[in-house]
Design a protein around this motif. Structure first.
Motif, PDB file in Angstrom:
ATOM      1  N   SER A  36       1.717   1.962   3.110  1.00 54.73           N
ATOM      2  CA  SER A  36       0.721   0.927   2.876  1.00 54.73           C
ATOM      3  C   SER A  36      -0.323   0.963   3.978  1.00 54.73           C
ATOM      4  O   SER A  36      -0.075   1.429   5.094  1.00 54.73           O
ATOM      5  CB  SER A  36       1.378  -0.460   2.811  1.00 54.73           C
ATOM      6  OG  SER A  36       1.992  -0.772   4.046  1.00 54.73           O
ATOM      7  N   LYS A  37      -1.487   0.435   3.642  1.00 52.19           N
ATOM      8  CA  LYS A  37      -2.599   0.336   4.591  1.00 52.19           C
ATOM      9  C   LYS A  37      -3.246  -1.013   4.401  1.00 52.19           C
ATOM     10  O   LYS A  37      -3.621  -1.392   3.287  1.00 52.19           O
ATOM     11  CB  LYS A  37      -3.614   1.459   4.341  1.00 52.19           C
ATOM     12  CG  LYS A  37      -4.809   1.430   5.272  1.00 52.19           C
ATOM     13  CD  LYS A  37      -5.761   2.588   4.970  1.00 52.19           C
ATOM     14  CE  LYS A  37      -6.970   2.557   5.899  1.00 52.19           C
ATOM     15  NZ  LYS A  37      -7.912   3.654   5.619  1.00 52.19           N
ATOM     16  N   LEU A  38      -3.371  -1.773   5.493  1.00 50.57           N
ATOM     17  CA  LEU A  38      -3.911  -3.126   5.438  1.00 50.57           C
ATOM     18  C   LEU A  38      -5.135  -3.220   6.331  1.00 50.57           C
ATOM     19  O   LEU A  38      -5.044  -3.068   7.548  1.00 50.57           O
ATOM     20  CB  LEU A  38      -2.866  -4.149   5.883  1.00 50.57           C
ATOM     21  CG  LEU A  38      -3.264  -5.618   5.829  1.00 50.57           C
ATOM     22  CD1 LEU A  38      -3.552  -6.034   4.387  1.00 50.57           C
ATOM     23  CD2 LEU A  38      -2.166  -6.491   6.424  1.00 50.57           C
ATOM     24  N   GLY A  39      -6.299  -3.435   5.714  1.00 48.65           N
ATOM     25  CA  GLY A  39      -7.536  -3.578   6.471  1.00 48.65           C
ATOM     26  C   GLY A  39      -8.205  -2.242   6.768  1.00 48.65           C
ATOM     27  O   GLY A  39      -7.579  -1.184   6.742  1.00 48.65           O
ATOM     28  N   LYS A  40      -9.500  -2.295   7.064  1.00 47.21           N
ATOM     29  CA  LYS A  40     -10.256  -1.092   7.399  1.00 47.21           C
ATOM     30  C   LYS A  40      -9.933  -0.649   8.819  1.00 47.21           C
ATOM     31  O   LYS A  40      -9.651  -1.450   9.691  1.00 47.21           O
ATOM     32  CB  LYS A  40     -11.748  -1.361   7.260  1.00 47.21           C
ATOM     33  CG  LYS A  40     -12.192  -1.674   5.832  1.00 47.21           C
ATOM     34  CD  LYS A  40     -13.686  -1.910   5.773  1.00 47.21           C
ATOM     35  CE  LYS A  40     -14.143  -2.203   4.341  1.00 47.21           C
ATOM     36  NZ  LYS A  40     -15.591  -2.455   4.254  1.00 47.21           N
ATOM     37  N   GLY A  41     -10.006   0.672   9.019  1.00 52.07           N
ATOM     38  CA  GLY A  41      -9.779   1.209  10.350  1.00 52.07           C
ATOM     39  C   GLY A  41      -8.322   1.325  10.749  1.00 52.07           C
ATOM     40  O   GLY A  41      -8.021   1.632  11.911  1.00 52.07           O
ATOM     41  N   THR A  42      -7.395   1.077   9.848  1.00 55.95           N
ATOM     42  CA  THR A  42      -5.967   1.201  10.145  1.00 55.95           C
ATOM     43  C   THR A  42      -5.404   2.430   9.442  1.00 55.95           C
ATOM     44  O   THR A  42      -5.993   2.945   8.480  1.00 55.95           O
ATOM     45  CB  THR A  42      -5.191  -0.044   9.682  1.00 55.95           C
ATOM     46  OG1 THR A  42      -5.347  -0.194   8.255  1.00 55.95           O
ATOM     47  CG2 THR A  42      -5.718  -1.282  10.381  1.00 55.95           C
ATOM     48  N   ASN A  43      -4.298   2.905   9.926  1.00 57.63           N
ATOM     49  CA  ASN A  43      -3.646   4.069   9.342  1.00 57.63           C
ATOM     50  C   ASN A  43      -2.557   3.636   8.356  1.00 57.63           C
ATOM     51  O   ASN A  43      -2.080   2.504   8.397  1.00 57.63           O
ATOM     52  CB  ASN A  43      -3.014   4.932  10.436  1.00 57.63           C
ATOM     53  CG  ASN A  43      -4.041   5.499  11.387  1.00 57.63           C
ATOM     54  OD1 ASN A  43      -5.136   5.902  10.972  1.00 57.63           O
ATOM     55  ND2 ASN A  43      -3.710   5.552  12.670  1.00 57.63           N
ATOM     56  N   PHE A  44      -2.185   4.575   7.482  1.00 65.31           N
ATOM     57  CA  PHE A  44      -1.066   4.315   6.582  1.00 65.31           C
ATOM     58  C   PHE A  44       0.237   4.285   7.375  1.00 65.31           C
ATOM     59  O   PHE A  44       0.450   5.090   8.275  1.00 65.31           O
ATOM     60  CB  PHE A  44      -0.978   5.408   5.502  1.00 65.31           C
ATOM     61  CG  PHE A  44      -1.925   5.199   4.359  1.00 65.31           C
ATOM     62  CD1 PHE A  44      -1.606   4.335   3.327  1.00 65.31           C
ATOM     63  CD2 PHE A  44      -3.129   5.876   4.318  1.00 65.31           C
ATOM     64  CE1 PHE A  44      -2.478   4.145   2.269  1.00 65.31           C
ATOM     65  CE2 PHE A  44      -4.013   5.695   3.264  1.00 65.31           C
ATOM     66  CZ  PHE A  44      -3.682   4.821   2.242  1.00 65.31           C
ATOM     67  N   ARG A  45       1.090   3.325   7.041  1.00 60.08           N
ATOM     68  CA  ARG A  45       2.407   3.226   7.637  1.00 60.08           C
ATOM     69  C   ARG A  45       3.435   3.105   6.526  1.00 60.08           C
ATOM     70  O   ARG A  45       3.154   2.541   5.462  1.00 60.08           O
ATOM     71  CB  ARG A  45       2.511   1.996   8.547  1.00 60.08           C
ATOM     72  CG  ARG A  45       1.631   2.087   9.778  1.00 60.08           C
ATOM     73  CD  ARG A  45       2.179   3.080  10.782  1.00 60.08           C
ATOM     74  NE  ARG A  45       1.443   3.050  12.034  1.00 60.08           N
ATOM     75  CZ  ARG A  45       1.678   3.849  13.069  1.00 60.08           C
ATOM     76  NH1 ARG A  45       2.641   4.737  12.979  1.00 60.08           N
ATOM     77  NH2 ARG A  45       0.954   3.769  14.166  1.00 60.08           N
ATOM     78  N   LYS A  46       4.629   3.616   6.790  1.00 56.90           N
ATOM     79  CA  LYS A  46       5.666   3.500   5.750  1.00 56.90           C
ATOM     80  C   LYS A  46       6.179   2.063   5.700  1.00 56.90           C
ATOM     81  O   LYS A  46       6.273   1.371   6.716  1.00 56.90           O
ATOM     82  CB  LYS A  46       6.817   4.468   6.023  1.00 56.90           C
ATOM     83  CG  LYS A  46       7.746   4.085   7.162  1.00 56.90           C
ATOM     84  CD  LYS A  46       8.979   4.979   7.167  1.00 56.90           C
ATOM     85  CE  LYS A  46       9.993   4.527   8.224  1.00 56.90           C
ATOM     86  NZ  LYS A  46      11.220   5.332   8.193  1.00 56.90           N
ATOM     87  N   ASN A  47       6.480   1.612   4.500  1.00 64.16           N
ATOM     88  CA  ASN A  47       7.072   0.285   4.329  1.00 64.16           C
ATOM     89  C   ASN A  47       8.369   0.324   3.534  1.00 64.16           C
ATOM     90  O   ASN A  47       8.981  -0.722   3.292  1.00 64.16           O
ATOM     91  CB  ASN A  47       6.067  -0.670   3.653  1.00 64.16           C
ATOM     92  CG  ASN A  47       5.567  -0.142   2.322  1.00 64.16           C
ATOM     93  OD1 ASN A  47       6.158   0.777   1.737  1.00 64.16           O
ATOM     94  ND2 ASN A  47       4.471  -0.685   1.840  1.00 64.16           N
ATOM     95  N   HIS A  48       8.771   1.528   3.118  1.00 65.85           N
ATOM     96  CA  HIS A  48      10.016   1.670   2.350  1.00 65.85           C
ATOM     97  C   HIS A  48      10.480   3.111   2.501  1.00 65.85           C
ATOM     98  O   HIS A  48       9.716   4.038   2.215  1.00 65.85           O
ATOM     99  CB  HIS A  48       9.762   1.328   0.881  1.00 65.85           C
ATOM    100  CG  HIS A  48      11.019   1.126   0.088  1.00 65.85           C
ATOM    101  ND1 HIS A  48      11.019   0.967  -1.279  1.00 65.85           N
ATOM    102  CD2 HIS A  48      12.316   1.064   0.466  1.00 65.85           C
ATOM    103  CE1 HIS A  48      12.254   0.801  -1.700  1.00 65.85           C
ATOM    104  NE2 HIS A  48      13.045   0.861  -0.663  1.00 65.85           N
TER     105      HIS A  48
END
Length: 297
Positions: free
Chosen positions: A74-86
């Motif tokens: 998932s990615k939340l907001g501009k300028g952030t990287n994708f992170r695993k959530n599951h």
């Protein structure tokens, strides 16, 4: 030609004792905001799953193998990287010998881990990972007795497993993951346990095109603090809109007396969390998604 025919017949006879099934799904969720007066953050998440079963039955002997993998980012907001959530990878193998029609003597193995590095998002630390493949990993093997009531036509199942002789290994292979947070005496290595294992679960059609499944696993160590129970309880609800579109709701509740969960708080009210210690906590993960499901044969 005679030899070839005998070989082909032997292969056909062997294959008819195998039953296989599986499914794969992809889910995408997205929200975009531009000049939105009410405020909001652009977000996108993508998740997928793969589940496959292979079941061999000949006479009183059965062999069930299952593989399941769930992964989401998932990615939340501009300028952030994708992170695993599951991120879950699980492999089960079980050999059974029928005692009566629905009861069996069994020997089983369960392997549970993840594939990608995980970070403690609450701490705001994006550089040091707290988990990776087989860090931690859990392997459980045991001998026991099972009651199993299964109906392939209605896709329903109820089972209870009692294994009074069960071994469990907690594995941390990554040098950058602190094994003491998962019950090890050192930063990495293997912790061995011997105890009793109890598992119960069912899968059933509860409404039209709606299926509910749950799986509860309990383990306690004979040799150290007997009665402190490790819990892994997973429940899933699947609603099939049609042949392809499915809504999935899954919840996973975990408690492990050996696992220490870092605790954080914004002590200075500056918007940054700081570590305030570790404690044993009930862990909960919940996912909800709508996506495309493909059945595999």
């Amino acid at each position: 030609m005679s030899s070839s025919c005998v070989s082909l017949k032997a292969q056909t006879d062997s294959l008819r004792f195998w039953h296989t099934s599986g499914k794969s799904s992809i889910q995408l969720n997205q929200a975009h905001f531009s000049n939105w007066a009410g405020g909001g953050l652009t977000a996108i998440s993508l998740s997928g799953s793969l589940e496959y079963d292979a079941f061999y039955q000949k006479g009183r002997t059965g062999w069930i193998n299952s593989y399941s993998q769930f992964y989401g980012i998932s990615k939340l907001g501009k300028g952030t990287n994708f992170r695993k959530n599951h991120d879950i990878v699980e492999l089960n193998s079980r050999v059974s010998f029928a005692h009566k029609k629905k009861t069996h003597f069994i020997a089983f193995t369960n392997v549970l881990t993840q594939v990608a590095k995980g970070y403690n998002e609450e701490a705001g630390d994006k550089s040091n990972h707290v988990s990776s493949m087989f860090s931690p990993g859990y392997i459980t093997e045991g001998l026991g007795y099972e009651y199993r009531d299964e109906n392939y036509k209605t896709d329903s199942l109820f089972f209870v497993v009692f294994a009074p002789l069960t071994g469990k290994q907690t594995i941390v292979l990554d040098d950058n993951v602190d094994g003491t947070m998962y019950g090890l005496n050192s930063s990495n290595g293997v912790k061995n346990e011997l105890g009793v294992f109890l598992q119960a679960g069912f899968k059933r059609k509860i409404l039209e095109r709606t299926f509910l499944s749950t799986d509860l696993q309990l383990f306690t160590n004979y040799l150290y603090e007997f009665g402190n129970i490790d819990v892994n309880w997973r429940t899933a609800l699947a609603v099939h809109a049609n042949k392809w579109i499915t809504m999935h709701l899954m919840a996973n509740l975990v408690y492990n007396d050996d696992t220490k969960v870092p605790q954080f708080a914004d002590l200075n009210s500056d918007g940054f969390n700081e570590a305030v210690g570790v404690s044993r906590k009930l862990q909960l993960m919940q996912t909800l998604g709508l996506g495309v499901t493909i059945k595999l044969k």
